[in-house]
Enzyme design. Sequence first.
Site, PDB file in Angstrom:
ATOM      1  N   ASP A  14     -53.147  -6.636  32.264  1.00 23.29           N
ATOM      2  CA  ASP A  14     -53.566  -7.778  31.455  1.00 23.29           C
ATOM      3  C   ASP A  14     -54.994  -8.177  31.812  1.00 23.29           C
ATOM      4  O   ASP A  14     -55.479  -7.873  32.903  1.00 23.29           O
ATOM      5  CB  ASP A  14     -52.649  -8.986  31.715  1.00 23.29           C
ATOM      6  CG  ASP A  14     -51.212  -8.708  31.304  1.00 23.29           C
ATOM      7  OD1 ASP A  14     -51.003  -7.841  30.441  1.00 23.29           O
ATOM      8  OD2 ASP A  14     -50.314  -9.353  31.870  1.00 23.29           O
TER       9      ASP A  14
HETATM   10  N1  URA Z   1     -47.049  -6.993  34.443  1.00 22.21           N
HETATM   11  C1  URA Z   1     -47.738  -8.018  33.889  1.00 22.21           C
HETATM   12  O1  URA Z   1     -47.158  -9.044  33.553  1.00 22.21           O
HETATM   13  N2  URA Z   1     -49.053  -7.870  33.714  1.00 22.21           N
HETATM   14  C2  URA Z   1     -49.746  -6.775  34.097  1.00 22.21           C
HETATM   15  O2  URA Z   1     -50.956  -6.717  33.922  1.00 22.21           O
HETATM   16  C3  URA Z   1     -49.023  -5.722  34.674  1.00 22.21           C
HETATM   17  C4  URA Z   1     -47.674  -5.843  34.835  1.00 22.21           C
END
Ligand code: URA
Length: 236
Positions: A103
Site C-alpha cells: 500500500d
Molecule cells: N497488507 C496490507 O494491508 N497492506 C500491505 O501493503 C501489505 C499487506
Amino acid sequence: MIRLDKYLADMGAGTRTEVKRLIRQGKVTVNGITEKSPDRKIEEGNALVVLEGREISYVQYEYYMLNKPVGVVSARSDKREKTVLDLIERKRRKDLSPVGRLDKDTVGLLLLTNDGALAHRLLSPKKHVDKTYYARVKGFVTEEIVMQFAEGLDIGEGQEERTKPAALRIMRQGDISEIRLTLQEGKYHQVKRMFQAVGMEVLYLKRETFGALTLDDSLAEGEYRRLTNEELELLL
Ligand code: URA
C-alpha cells in the site's frame, strides 16, 4: 537473437519509434559497422552495439530490492502519484515491475524485476510464498487474537474465502502493540483487514521478508540495491 531496435529500446535508448529513426539515420554500429536496418537480428550476448559513440551492452534481467518508503505507489506508472519505479535511477531495463504490491502507506521489502516467470512463481497462490510483516497496532493484542489469526478470519469476503492460517507473534503488548505476522497469501490490504476483523487498526506496516528474501537493514527507506548472486540463487 534479437532485433536491433528492440535491443536498443529494451536498454532504454528510446521508444521503439525513436530508436528506429536513430538506426535509419546511421547513428548505430554493430561490431564496428554502421547498421541501418532496425530489424537486423543480433546476438544480444556477443554483439558490440554503439549508439552515437556510446556502447550499449545488453542485460536480460534485472532484480532490485527496494525499501519502499511511504507515499509512493506500487505500480509501473501512475498519472498523479510517484511510483516505486521512479525511485530506481540507474535501471537498464525499461520493463521492470514491482512483484506484487505494498500500500502507499506501507514501507519495506519490495522486489522489482522484469523476470516475469519469477514474478509469476512468487505471486502464485499455489506456491504459498511466506511474507513477514512487522506492524504497530492500536490496542492490546491478545493470545486469543493469535488463535483467531491461526484459525483464519472472515475479512469481508465471506466464510468460503476466509484467510489461510497465519502466524502472529506478539512482540510488545500495550495501548499500541507490536507484532510480526507471517502470511502465505496476499489479499488486498490483507494485514489491515485482518486486524480490522478483530476490531483493531494498523498504525504502521513494514514488510520484512518475501519468500527467501530478507530486507537489507542497511537500506534506508527509499533506498535500493541489486540482488546479490546468493539472493538470486535462493529465489530462482
Ligand atoms: N497488507 C496490507 O494491508 N497492506 C500491505 O501493503 C501489505 C499487506
